[in-house]
Design a protein around this motif. Structure first.
Motif, mmCIF file in Angstrom:
data_model
loop_
_atom_site.group_PDB
_atom_site.id
_atom_site.type_symbol
_atom_site.label_atom_id
_atom_site.label_comp_id
_atom_site.label_asym_id
_atom_site.label_seq_id
_atom_site.Cartn_x
_atom_site.Cartn_y
_atom_site.Cartn_z
ATOM 1 N N GLY A 54 -15.157 -33.601 -30.385
ATOM 2 C CA GLY A 54 -14.461 -34.823 -29.978
ATOM 3 C C GLY A 54 -13.023 -34.583 -29.555
ATOM 4 N N LEU A 55 -12.471 -35.530 -28.806
ATOM 5 C CA LEU A 55 -11.091 -35.445 -28.336
ATOM 6 C C LEU A 55 -10.113 -35.437 -29.496
ATOM 7 N N ARG A 56 -9.097 -34.592 -29.379
ATOM 8 C CA ARG A 56 -8.029 -34.566 -30.378
ATOM 9 C C ARG A 56 -7.391 -35.959 -30.426
ATOM 10 N N GLY A 57 -7.153 -36.438 -31.643
ATOM 11 C CA GLY A 57 -6.504 -37.732 -31.816
ATOM 12 C C GLY A 57 -7.453 -38.918 -31.818
ATOM 13 N N THR A 58 -8.784 -38.669 -31.804
ATOM 14 C CA THR A 58 -9.759 -39.762 -31.870
ATOM 15 C C THR A 58 -10.592 -39.630 -33.134
ATOM 16 N N ASP A 59 -11.401 -40.651 -33.430
ATOM 17 C CA ASP A 59 -12.273 -40.605 -34.603
ATOM 18 C C ASP A 59 -13.339 -39.521 -34.489
ATOM 19 N N GLU A 60 -13.668 -39.096 -33.262
ATOM 20 C CA GLU A 60 -14.689 -38.065 -33.055
ATOM 21 C C GLU A 60 -14.132 -36.644 -33.125
ATOM 22 N N LEU A 83 -11.521 -30.780 -27.860
ATOM 23 C CA LEU A 83 -11.671 -29.580 -28.679
ATOM 24 C C LEU A 83 -12.901 -28.831 -28.186
ATOM 25 N N HIS A 84 -12.765 -27.529 -27.988
ATOM 26 C CA HIS A 84 -13.887 -26.728 -27.500
ATOM 27 C C HIS A 84 -13.739 -25.290 -27.982
#
Length: 132
Positions: A54-60, A83-84
């Motif tokens: 998930g994207l940095r700064g999100t719930d995912e 993130l990868h």
């Protein structure tokens, strides 16, 4: 987008071999870009999948969302905040031409990208006086 940088990334089944690339995998990270273009180059290889979280700064953030098996000549465009990671190469050598693109006009105009990526708050910048 008013800035870009490109480089070749390489991954090898045996990073310590004399003609090998310096690493076998890449740990989970974000890029210092708004968008990243990843183009598969080079030799035949096994492993070396690109896993997205998930994207940095999100719930995912941190949750595995999917996996992409790079193919020679195929390009993938993704958000730099995604993130990868690259899973271990199990045979051959994997190469990619990576291009980062970003803008200095929005968040980067007032915030050091290293501090944002490392969640550093306050007046002391991890990159030095250029960003203070």
């Amino acid at each position: 987008l008013d800035w870009r940088q490109g480089y070749i990334a390489g991954y090898s089944v045996n990073p310590s071999a004399p003609a090998a690339t310096p690493r076998q995998r890449l740990v989970s990270h974000t890029d210092d870009s708004e968008v990243t273009l990843n183009i598969g180059l080079g030799d035949e290889f096994e492993g070396g999948a690109l896993q997205f979280r998930g994207l940095r700064g999100t719930d995912e953030e941190g949750r595995l969302l999917g996996e992409f098996k790079p193919q020679l000549g195929t390009a993938l465009l993704h958000a730099g905040r995604h993130l990868h990671e690259v899973t271990p190469v199990t045979s051959g050598d994997r190469y990619a031409f990576i291009i980062w693109a970003r803008s200095w006009k929005s968040l980067r105009n007032t915030t050091c990208p290293c501090c944002w990526l490392n969640r550093k708050q306050g007046s002391t910048c991890v990159c030095g006086p250029r960003w203070n």
